[in-house]
Design an enzyme around this catalytic site. Structure first.
Site, mmCIF file in Angstrom:
data_model
loop_
_atom_site.group_PDB
_atom_site.id
_atom_site.type_symbol
_atom_site.label_atom_id
_atom_site.label_comp_id
_atom_site.label_asym_id
_atom_site.label_seq_id
_atom_site.Cartn_x
_atom_site.Cartn_y
_atom_site.Cartn_z
ATOM 1 N N CYS A 226 40.709 66.002 43.531
ATOM 2 C CA CYS A 226 39.971 66.042 44.799
ATOM 3 C C CYS A 226 40.879 66.115 46.023
ATOM 4 C CB CYS A 226 39.050 64.829 44.905
ATOM 5 S SG CYS A 226 37.754 64.779 43.644
ATOM 6 N N HIS B 166 36.943 63.996 52.334
ATOM 7 C CA HIS B 166 36.464 64.566 51.075
ATOM 8 C C HIS B 166 35.021 64.138 50.865
ATOM 9 C CE1 HIS B 166 35.806 65.413 46.941
ATOM 10 N NE2 HIS B 166 36.034 64.191 46.507
ATOM 11 N N ASN C 138 29.589 67.456 45.608
ATOM 12 C CA ASN C 138 31.020 67.169 45.492
ATOM 13 C C ASN C 138 31.688 68.246 44.642
ATOM 14 O OD1 ASN C 138 33.567 66.226 44.875
ATOM 15 N ND2 ASN C 138 32.914 64.185 44.222
#
EC number: 2.3.1.-
Length: 328
Positions: free
Chosen positions: A115, A255, A285
């Site tokens: 990520c 994020h 996501n």
């Protein structure tokens, strides 16, 4: 002595055609209506269909960024692709991406930073531009839907497919680009999020159980608490290093892992809610792709102006993470 910096000259993003709303996933997992949005902030996400590929998704985002930057293909000296889901384990996907975009004078490599991969790629790209005075294309893309265990609630409700891209070009103003960066790793959380099989430690085999090839989140609460701490701490350090406060930040782009996670980090840092860029509700996501996708979307909604100061932060599998202060 620094004689130049980098500038975000172009932005792009792409998602597959198929939009999956919460009702479909809630029905498959036996969850009550509204369960996913209450806990994650996600209302919908995009998942790849049979003909979609990671390189194809990355190409669309990259092409959009190149067109937005109005740059000649020969001026791109390096292509960085942050991904956890390349087309193949070998070769890397970045050379194919550069080829399809006509970047004949560009080097090209994949970066596997989960990520936080975009932050690593952005920091490396900024250094390359400052050192060599040549432009870099940074793309982050993932097709996570093909690695979701549909029976595991923790990952099935969160993950999505998307790509985001940014073109960095040289800038004569030295006080722009990356003002400070803090990239960190904590291997004590190495197995919190993983795909067990496929690497040299556990190769694919005929007798392998299907779940070993799918994503597993071992302890969602532990991931949440570690990620919030990591994103908060690295953000505080980069603000201090840049001699800035939360009030100096024009836009906060975390994020997009979970809306509650973004809220927690935002609260810890004392950043005003209206300064926080949020795309998780409509896009879910997509790991490393969430920050460049968010940059592209916020720029389309309200163009980034010269002198704006961005705070970017992420945490992910490994664990890896970090924060960057970037002046537009």
């Amino acid at each position: 002595m620094q004689t130049r910096s980098s500038r975000m000259a172009g932005f792009g993003h792409a998602v597959p055609a198929r939009c999956v709303d919460n009702a479909e996933i809630e029905a498959s997992l036996g969850l009550e209506a509204g369960w996913i949005e209450r806990r994650t902030g996600i209302r919908s996400r995009y998942w790849a269909e049979a003909g979609d590929t990671l390189s194809g998704l990355a190409e669309r985002a990259g092409r959009m960024a190149l067109e937005d930057a109005k740059i000649n293909a020969d001026d791109i000296a390096l292509t960085l692709l942050a991904t956890s889901t390349p087309d193949h384990l070998l070769p890397p996907s970045a050379p194919l991406l550069a080829h399809r975009l006509g970047l004949t004078r560009s080097g090209a490599i994949d970066l596997a930073g989960a990520c936080s991969g975009f932050l690593y790629a952005l920091t490396l790209a900024d250094g390359f531009v400052r050192t060599y005075g040549r432009a870099v294309l940074v793309v982050a893309a993932n097709i996570l839907s093909r690695r979701i265990n549909p029976a595991e609630r923790a990952s099935a409700v969160l993950f999505a497919d998307a790509a985001g891209a940014v073109v960095l070009t040289p800038c004569p103003e030295v006080k722009r680009g990356v003002l400070s960066a803090d990239l960190v790793a904590d291997g004590s959380g190495y197995d919190l999020i993983q795909i067990a099989a496929g690497g040299s430690s556990q190769p694919f085999s005929a007798g392998m159980i299907a779940e070993d090839a799918l994503m597993t989140m071992r302890d969602g609460r532990e991931v949440f608490s570690r990620a919030v701490a990591l994103m908060t701490n690295t953000s505080q350090r980069v603000l201090h290093e840049a001699e800035l406060t939360a009030a100096d930040i024009s836009r906060f782009v975390p994020h997009q892992a979970n809306a509650r996670m973004s809220d927690a980090v935002c609260g810890n840092l004392g950043i005003e809610r209206e300064k926080t860029v949020r795309t998780i509700g409509s896009f879910g996501n997509s790991s490393a792709a969430t920050i460049p996708l968010s940059l592209s979307i916020t720029n389309a909604e309200r163009p980034l102006a010269g002198g704006e100061t961005l705070l970017l932060t992420a945490a992910g599998a490994g664990m890896t993470g970090g924060a960057v202060v970037y002046r537009v």
